[in-house]
Design a protein around this motif. Structure first.
Motif, PDB file in Angstrom:
ATOM      1  N   SER A   1       0.828  -1.206   0.000  1.00  0.00           N
ATOM      2  CA  SER A   1       0.000   0.000   0.000  1.00  0.00           C
ATOM      3  C   SER A   1       0.863   1.256   0.000  1.00  0.00           C
ATOM      4  O   SER A   1       0.567   2.229  -0.707  1.00  0.00           O
ATOM      5  CB  SER A   1      -0.921  -0.014   1.226  1.00  0.00           C
ATOM      6  OG  SER A   1      -1.697   1.154   1.293  1.00  0.00           O
ATOM      7  N   ALA A   2       1.946   1.239   0.787  1.00  0.00           N
ATOM      8  CA  ALA A   2       2.836   2.399   0.857  1.00  0.00           C
ATOM      9  C   ALA A   2       3.493   2.669  -0.491  1.00  0.00           C
ATOM     10  O   ALA A   2       3.580   3.823  -0.941  1.00  0.00           O
ATOM     11  CB  ALA A   2       3.898   2.177   1.931  1.00  0.00           C
ATOM     12  N   LEU A   3       3.960   1.621  -1.135  1.00  0.00           N
ATOM     13  CA  LEU A   3       4.611   1.794  -2.443  1.00  0.00           C
ATOM     14  C   LEU A   3       3.627   2.330  -3.481  1.00  0.00           C
ATOM     15  O   LEU A   3       3.969   3.201  -4.285  1.00  0.00           O
ATOM     16  CB  LEU A   3       5.210   0.467  -2.903  1.00  0.00           C
ATOM     17  CG  LEU A   3       6.389  -0.057  -2.071  1.00  0.00           C
ATOM     18  CD1 LEU A   3       6.808  -1.445  -2.552  1.00  0.00           C
ATOM     19  CD2 LEU A   3       7.564   0.903  -2.132  1.00  0.00           C
ATOM     20  N   VAL A   4       2.396   1.798  -3.451  1.00  0.00           N
ATOM     21  CA  VAL A   4       1.362   2.293  -4.368  1.00  0.00           C
ATOM     22  C   VAL A   4       1.075   3.757  -4.106  1.00  0.00           C
ATOM     23  O   VAL A   4       0.957   4.575  -5.042  1.00  0.00           O
ATOM     24  CB  VAL A   4       0.075   1.446  -4.231  1.00  0.00           C
ATOM     25  CG1 VAL A   4      -1.083   2.101  -4.992  1.00  0.00           C
ATOM     26  CG2 VAL A   4       0.303   0.033  -4.743  1.00  0.00           C
ATOM     27  N   ASN A   5       1.001   4.130  -2.824  1.00  0.00           N
ATOM     28  CA  ASN A   5       0.704   5.518  -2.467  1.00  0.00           C
ATOM     29  C   ASN A   5       1.802   6.463  -2.940  1.00  0.00           C
ATOM     30  O   ASN A   5       1.522   7.530  -3.502  1.00  0.00           O
ATOM     31  CB  ASN A   5       0.519   5.629  -0.952  1.00  0.00           C
ATOM     32  CG  ASN A   5       0.011   6.992  -0.531  1.00  0.00           C
ATOM     33  OD1 ASN A   5       0.778   7.917  -0.318  1.00  0.00           O
ATOM     34  ND2 ASN A   5      -1.296   7.118  -0.429  1.00  0.00           N
TER      35      ASN A   5
END
Length: 447
Positions: free
Chosen positions: A167-171
């Motif tokens: 999720s962090a990488l996508v964000n």
């Protein structure tokens, strides 16, 4: 978590949580860095002007989901898997209703809320846009916290950590694309957060169906169960209200800070991003304690609870020493990540906030350990009362201390609230401990 060294079990469970939430806070930091550096101080202030409001509403969602996971952990510890799945089914049902109601009410009240917290006129439009997007993501926030809490209730804290990494990488990727390349500004930051949360929910659903079918209710386990729903609500609502009550005090404090002007709002935003990056470790040691205490209560291992609390306090103090060594000499440089070095007032104020709060981190660590331990033992109403103490303290600071000493008063808002909560939680935990030991003695004598 009912056998072996408490320190080892708590550390093993908490470490993926800590790493996951550090990553989660990192992408919030990167949001702020991109907004502050490439859009400007005004945009940074707009993103941060609604921080307390987001904490109030999202805090209720997170607290309620943590409470819903406690009966699941207790049933798992007792090896009553049918009852565990009944709790899971009813938790999903209740969460869907609560998330929808909160989202609708929040969207309808967004404009009025920003007015209530004295949002400066020059940043009002961007603050409104960002907050509306945050509110639209409430069902996703609820979904991830509920599902990841149920996965963790079975002792698996690794998978939610992996999902947070994704999720962090996508964000971060979406931040770069939407803000820097598409020029969407503050709205791009909000949309990036919304989409990344959707990814984390989808991953939780996939993992449960693929690898944790023990959690999936079957047949009549899916039916509505009034008694189990009442137990879920008795655990979840007080925990959610605890965060919301604390959030009321934070709103009062941010309202007082917003009245000091855009410079103080920007400083507050930058310092909070770094502060949460460090304090999420204390929070997740506490989350580990809730599962640890819940499982040991279900297994009737009350003796392990005290040992676990002592070991968690030692772990917390060791981490505090690390934060002090890092924050005290580096606070000014950290704040320069968000704004140009020419914004001297923003940097100085934010660094002062970080240092003052850092001195009091042990009081925060003790607060999270005792609060979550009490919740895991089934006394959520007591932990909610500690939130009331925090609210009273922050309201007092915002009404009297901030008008008297301005920004310095804002810096002392959280530490005073932590101390007030600890003054309640320490005797409350000792009382819970004595009550559970007495109850176990009675049960043994009856047998």
């Amino acid at each position: 978590m009912t056998v072996g060294s408490p320190l080892h079990q708590i550390t093993k469970f908490a470490l993926p949580l800590i790493l996951g939430y550090i990553l989660q806070q990192m992408y919030l930091v990167i949001d702020a860095v991109i907004v502050g550096r490439w859009i400007g101080v005004g945009a940074l202030a707009a993103v941060g002007a609604s921080t307390s409001i987001t904490f109030l509403i999202m805090g209720f969602c997170n607290g309620a989901c943590a409470g819903f996971a406690i009966p699941v952990a207790q049933a798992f510890g007792a090896k009553d898997y049918r009852k565990m799945r009944i709790y899971v089914a009813n938790a999903v049902r209740v969460s869907a209703v609560i998330a929808t109601v909160i989202m609708v009410l929040s969207l309808m009240s967004c404009h009025r809320i920003l007015q209530m917290v004295n949002t400066p006129t020059d940043i009002f439009h961007n603050a409104y846009t960002f907050l509306m997007l945050q509110f639209a993501a409430i069902p996703l926030t609820f979904g991830f916290n509920l599902l990841s809490g149920q996965i963790r209730a079975l002792g698996n804290s690794r998978q939610p950590f992996y999902f947070l990494i994704t999720s962090a990488l996508v964000n971060i990727l979406l931040d770069v694309v939407l803000i820097l390349f598409c020029g969407m500004g503050v709205a791009g930051a909000g949309i990036a957060t919304w989409l990344s949360q959707a990814v984390s929910v989808a991953l939780c659903i996939w993992y449960i169906h693929k690898h944790m079918q023990l959690l999936i209710p079957q047949g009549d386990e899916r039916r509505y169960d009034n008694r189990r729903t009442s137990i879920l609500l008795n655990n979840g609502v007080p925990m959610g209200l605890q965060f919301s009550i604390t959030g009321i005090g934070i709103i009062m404090l941010q309202s007082a800070n917003n009245a000091l002007g855009t410079t103080c709002v920007a400083a507050f935003t930058a310092s909070l991003r770094i502060k949460y990056l460090f304090t999420c470790v204390f929070e997740n040691i506490g989350v580990a304690m809730a599962t640890y205490c819940g499982q040991n209560l279900g297994a009737q291992r009350i003796d392990r609870v005290t040992r676990g609390v002592k070991d968690a306090i030692c772990l917390m103090l060791a981490y505090f020493v690390f934060t002090f060594v890092v924050i005290y000499p580096s606070a000014d440089y950290m704040m320069q990540l968000f704004v140009d070095s020419g914004e001297a007032a923003v940097v100085s104020n934010a660094a002062q906030y970080m240092r003052i709060n850092n001195y009091f981190y042990p009081t925060l660590g003790l607060l999270t350990i005792l609060r979550y331990a009490i919740q895991g033992l089934g006394f959520s109403n007591l932990s909610m009362l500690s939130g009331v103490m925090e609210m009273i303290a922050r309201c007092g600071v915002s009404l009297w201390l901030v008008p008297a000493i301005a920004w310095t008063g804002v810096c002392f808002g959280d530490p005073i609230a932590w101390i007030m909560a600890d003054l309640f939680l320490i005797p409350a935990f000792l009382w819970v401990q004595r009550r559970l030991k007495k109850k176990k003695v009675i049960q043994l004598s009856n047998n």
